[in-house]
Design an enzyme around this catalytic site. Structure first.
Site: not given
Length: 343
Positions: A161, A197, A286
């Protein structure tokens, strides 16, 4: 397979996390790395400590002034009147401000808002050291890939990110982008980044948006209902010479193994068509059905099958750890994933 981990990762211990207006304990805790190292140990893999990351290798991706901010902000923050225990922004520049000539403020509080995208990236006294350790792991694993091998980098904090000059979403330095750029500079004419992810790799997309030599592919939860909210849509294809070199494959809430694996297969098709010579895999757990803030519903078998499919592409691969916050299962998921990896 070689693996790399750095002891400084344990020093980064963020406390602040804002969720639906409530301050909650942060999910990105040192126990994550301990769980992943335990998974490696069960596979008989002892991770090596990488050599320090050279500043030049990080500046190949990140702005020097931003790197100085990450290093210096905690001490300057502590000198403010009545500061909180971590550096957290309380205002960020809006699109209207940016369109009207917004600039980096001289004051620290404004600088924090400028250099962070959200409140999910609190900066503590050891954050900079931990981020450098994570980047060193990514660079060491990229060095293996540059020699035609695959390697795993236990990167904590994660990185996908982070933009060139902005932290966000638990991420400070973009480990995957640093690895991809290192592979380019080591001689790979085309490098692909495959991000599995559950959150869109918005920082990686942003860093390579106008590049034609790096293909970015992200399989993630639909940003209409999931972080990072504003980007990650299928219509985002890159800009300038990078047009067509970005592929987003957003998934609906509750997506399980079959559709997730089909999206990964589509991403691998794009990577083959791009004629990539090396791969960086942003590996997040995740997407797991056990995830505390879960959006997707991928099983342990799904991760093992993903590993088999990705390794079958036959590319030297830098596997960079991203998210995954179900501490009780991420070690076994890493076991399943690396156990499914061939070659």
């Amino acid at each position: 397979m070689k693996a790399f981990a750095h002891p400084d990762q344990a020093r980064h211990d963020p406390r602040f996390f804002l969720m639906r207006g409530r301050q909650r304990p942060n999910f990105e805790v040192p126990a994550r790395a301990a769980a992943l190292e335990a998974g490696l140990a069960r596979l008989g893999i002892v991770p090596a400590i990488p050599p320090p990351a050279r500043r030049a290798a990080i500046e190949a991706v990140h702005a020097p002034a931003y790197l100085d901010f990450l290093r210096d902000a905690p001490a300057a923050w502590a000198a403010l009147p009545d500061p909180g225990p971590e550096v957290v922004g309380n205002m960020h520049p809006t699109p209207e401000m940016l369109a009207q000539g917004a600039r980096l403020p001289a004051g620290l509080v404004g600088q924090v808002g400028w250099y962070t995208a959200d409140t999910a990236c609190p900066i503590g006294a050891a954050t900079h050291a931990a981020a450098l350790g994570a980047a060193a792991c990514a660079l060491a694993a990229a060095g293996e890939a540059a020699q035609g091998r695959s390697a795993y980098a236990l990167c904590r904090p994660p990185g996908h990110h982070a933009y060139a000059a902005r932290a966000g979403g638990h991420c400070y330095l973009n480990n995957a982008a640093i690895a991809a750029e290192a592979l380019r500079r080591a001689g790979a004419a085309r490098v692909a980044v495959l991000d599995i992810d559950s959150h869109h790799g918005n920082g990686t997309q942003g860093i390579f948006w106008t590049r034609g030599d790096v293909l970015t592919v992200s399989v993630h939860g639909d940003p209409n209902a999931y972080y990072p909210w504003f980007v990650g849509h299928a219509s985002e294809r890159g800009g300038g010479v990078g047009e067509g070199c970005n592929l987003n494959l957003p998934m609906a809430y509750g997506t399980g193994d079959a559709e997730w694996l089909a999206a990964i297969a589509a991403g691998l098709d794009a990577i083959r068509a791009f004629r990539a010579e090396a791969l960086v895999l942003s590996l997040g757990f995740d997407a797991s059905e056990a995830e505390p803030l879960g959006f997707l519903r991928v099983t342990a078998d799904g991760f093992a099958r993903a590993a088999a499919a990705i390794s079958a592409a036959g590319l030297p691969t830098t596997i960079v750890q991203e998210g995954g916050y179900a501490v009780e299962v991420i070690g076994s998921l890493l076991e399943d994933f690396l156990g499914g990896w061939s070659g």
